[in-house]
Design a protein around this motif. Structure first.
Motif, PDB file in Angstrom:
ATOM      1  N   VAL A 199       0.860  -1.185   0.000  1.00 54.00           N
ATOM      2  CA  VAL A 199       0.000   0.000   0.000  1.00 54.00           C
ATOM      3  C   VAL A 199       0.894   1.233   0.000  1.00 54.00           C
ATOM      4  N   VAL A 200       0.577   2.188  -0.867  1.00 58.90           N
ATOM      5  CA  VAL A 200       1.421   3.371  -1.047  1.00 58.90           C
ATOM      6  C   VAL A 200       0.585   4.634  -0.875  1.00 58.90           C
ATOM      7  N   ASP A 201       0.997   5.490   0.054  1.00 57.72           N
ATOM      8  CA  ASP A 201       0.389   6.807   0.216  1.00 57.72           C
ATOM      9  C   ASP A 201       1.178   7.785  -0.645  1.00 57.72           C
ATOM     10  N   LEU A 202       0.590   8.192  -1.765  1.00 51.84           N
ATOM     11  CA  LEU A 202       1.318   9.019  -2.716  1.00 51.84           C
ATOM     12  C   LEU A 202       1.631  10.405  -2.170  1.00 51.84           C
ATOM     13  N   ASP A 203       0.834  10.897  -1.236  1.00 54.72           N
ATOM     14  CA  ASP A 203       1.039  12.253  -0.729  1.00 54.72           C
ATOM     15  C   ASP A 203       2.403  12.410  -0.055  1.00 54.72           C
ATOM     16  N   GLY A 204       2.882  11.370   0.605  1.00 54.75           N
ATOM     17  CA  GLY A 204       4.170  11.471   1.274  1.00 54.75           C
ATOM     18  C   GLY A 204       5.253  10.625   0.643  1.00 54.75           C
ATOM     19  N   LEU A 205       5.006  10.144  -0.575  1.00 60.29           N
ATOM     20  CA  LEU A 205       5.916   9.149  -1.150  1.00 60.29           C
ATOM     21  C   LEU A 205       7.268   9.725  -1.544  1.00 60.29           C
ATOM     22  N   GLN A 206       7.301  10.964  -2.055  1.00 61.38           N
ATOM     23  CA  GLN A 206       8.568  11.507  -2.517  1.00 61.38           C
ATOM     24  C   GLN A 206       9.607  11.499  -1.398  1.00 61.38           C
TER      25      GLN A 206
ATOM     26  N   ALA B 194       9.352   9.649   1.405  1.00 65.59           N
ATOM     27  CA  ALA B 194       9.506   8.292   1.927  1.00 65.59           C
ATOM     28  C   ALA B 194      10.446   7.452   1.081  1.00 65.59           C
ATOM     29  N   LEU B 195      10.567   7.754  -0.212  1.00 63.74           N
ATOM     30  CA  LEU B 195      11.436   6.961  -1.087  1.00 63.74           C
ATOM     31  C   LEU B 195      12.902   7.048  -0.710  1.00 63.74           C
ATOM     32  N   ALA B 196      13.252   8.022   0.128  1.00 62.78           N
ATOM     33  CA  ALA B 196      14.638   8.103   0.598  1.00 62.78           C
ATOM     34  C   ALA B 196      14.966   6.964   1.558  1.00 62.78           C
ATOM     35  N   ARG B 197      13.948   6.312   2.105  1.00 59.15           N
ATOM     36  CA  ARG B 197      14.164   5.199   3.023  1.00 59.15           C
ATOM     37  C   ARG B 197      14.297   3.901   2.214  1.00 59.15           C
ATOM     38  N   PRO B 198      15.350   3.099   2.428  1.00 53.14           N
ATOM     39  CA  PRO B 198      15.556   1.892   1.622  1.00 53.14           C
ATOM     40  C   PRO B 198      14.425   0.884   1.753  1.00 53.14           C
TER      41      PRO B 198
END
Length: 326
Positions: A132-139, A141-145
């Protein structure tokens, strides 16, 4: 009979429990893992009266599969006592790296450490990974491996928020993934029996799984740095105090997640609260307390949190509210 296992992942606050409640059927068993020593998520899942459920606390990915295999063995014991289920959903903590979890369930992955592991390997197979992906905070969050791996290793991505060009960007990470909208997805499409395959997914997936197979130094394994889960358990909180407490917690640097049930003196029903990062969402009153056990139980997850200060603040809710730093 080999029972299919579906892994449900997604970063903190992405909406896993909301989707899980839609996916539940009477013949579905659950393994719910939580990052911390106090289980809260299992209270937020709408379990059927005969649902077979095993909960585990602590980090399921840092245990390198041992905790998950133990949980599945627990389900086998429940089956021997009469529980009936045809599939298993494993809901991971939002901080979980899926690589070691997947590696513990696929052929050629983590070696069996004893009879129990051999028994679990014969009884269960990994059928799919749902993220499940919350797009609002994804940019951010993608910094986390672990977030990158949750996406790259998925069979299905269930997206919340404005799509924009995110489907194309996510397929660049995982070309073979199926993408669904959280508001319209048919849960049955996510639970089709299959056998998990690394082929066709992110370019690094095979390497990640092989690396887990050869990981031997488990004595001090910590995949999450200074992230901690602080459990807060107590009784009834005064209406005038608990919101100020939650606002103060949400404002802390390093905050990732707050969730749980609050008992207040203005209403006998539990107040379900949750926040992601520095954002708190409006509380919702549940109809009744899970298992009839009233009492506040919260989990605060964040990086570099002052655990002692949090506990002092929580303990002082019935009196003047001290500053979080003191």
């Amino acid at each position: 009979m080999v029972t299919p296992v579906f892994l449900l992942t997604g970063f903190l606050g992405a909406g896993k429990t909301t989707l899980l409640n839609r996916m539940l059927t009477p013949d579905t068993a659950l393994v719910i893992n939580e990052f911390g020593l106090v289980a809260v998520d299992h209270d937020l899942v709408l379990k059927g009266r005969e649902q077979a459920v095993v909960t585990s606390t602590g980090c399921i990915c840092c245990a390198v599969g041992a905790d998950l295999r133990g949980s599945l063995d627990g389900l086998l014991h429940l089956r021997a006592q009469g529980a009936q289920f045809s599939r298993v959903i494993v809901e991971t903590t939002g901080l979980a790296d899926p690589a070691p979890i997947i590696n513990s369930l696929i052929p050629g992955g983590m070696p069996a450490m004893g009879l129990r592991d051999h028994t679990v390997a014969r009884a269960f197979r990994l059928a799919g990974v749902i993220t499940v992906v919350d797009l609002d905070g994804l940019q951010a969050a993608l910094a986390r491996p672990e977030v990158l791996r949750q996406i790259a290793m998925a069979d299905h991505l269930v997206l919340r928020g404005a799509l924009g060009n995110w489907p194309q960007r996510l397929r660049a990470i995982n070309p073979g993934v199926q993408i669904h909208d959280a508001g319209t997805v048919d849960p049955a499409r996510l639970l089709q029996p299959a056998s998990y395959q690394a082929f066709g997914k992110g370019a690094d997936v095979g390497d990640w799984l092989r690396a887990e197979t050869h990981l031997h130094d488990l004595s001090a394994l910590n995949r999450h740095g200074d992230v901690v889960a602080v459990p807060l358990v107590g009784g009834v909180l005064p209406d005038a105090a608990f919101q100020a407490f939650l606002d103060g917690v949400a404002a802390l640097p390093g905050m990732l997640r707050i969730k749980g049930l609050i008992a207040t003196d203005g209403d006998p029903r539990p107040l379900v609260v949750h926040g992601v990062g520095h954002k708190l969402y409006p509380g919702i009153r549940a109809d009744h307390w899970p298992d009839g056990q009233a009492g506040t139980r919260l989990v605060v997850i964040g990086a570099g949190l002052d655990e002692d200060a949090l506990r002092r603040r929580f303990a002082a809710l019935t009196g003047p509210l001290p500053g979080l730093g003191g």
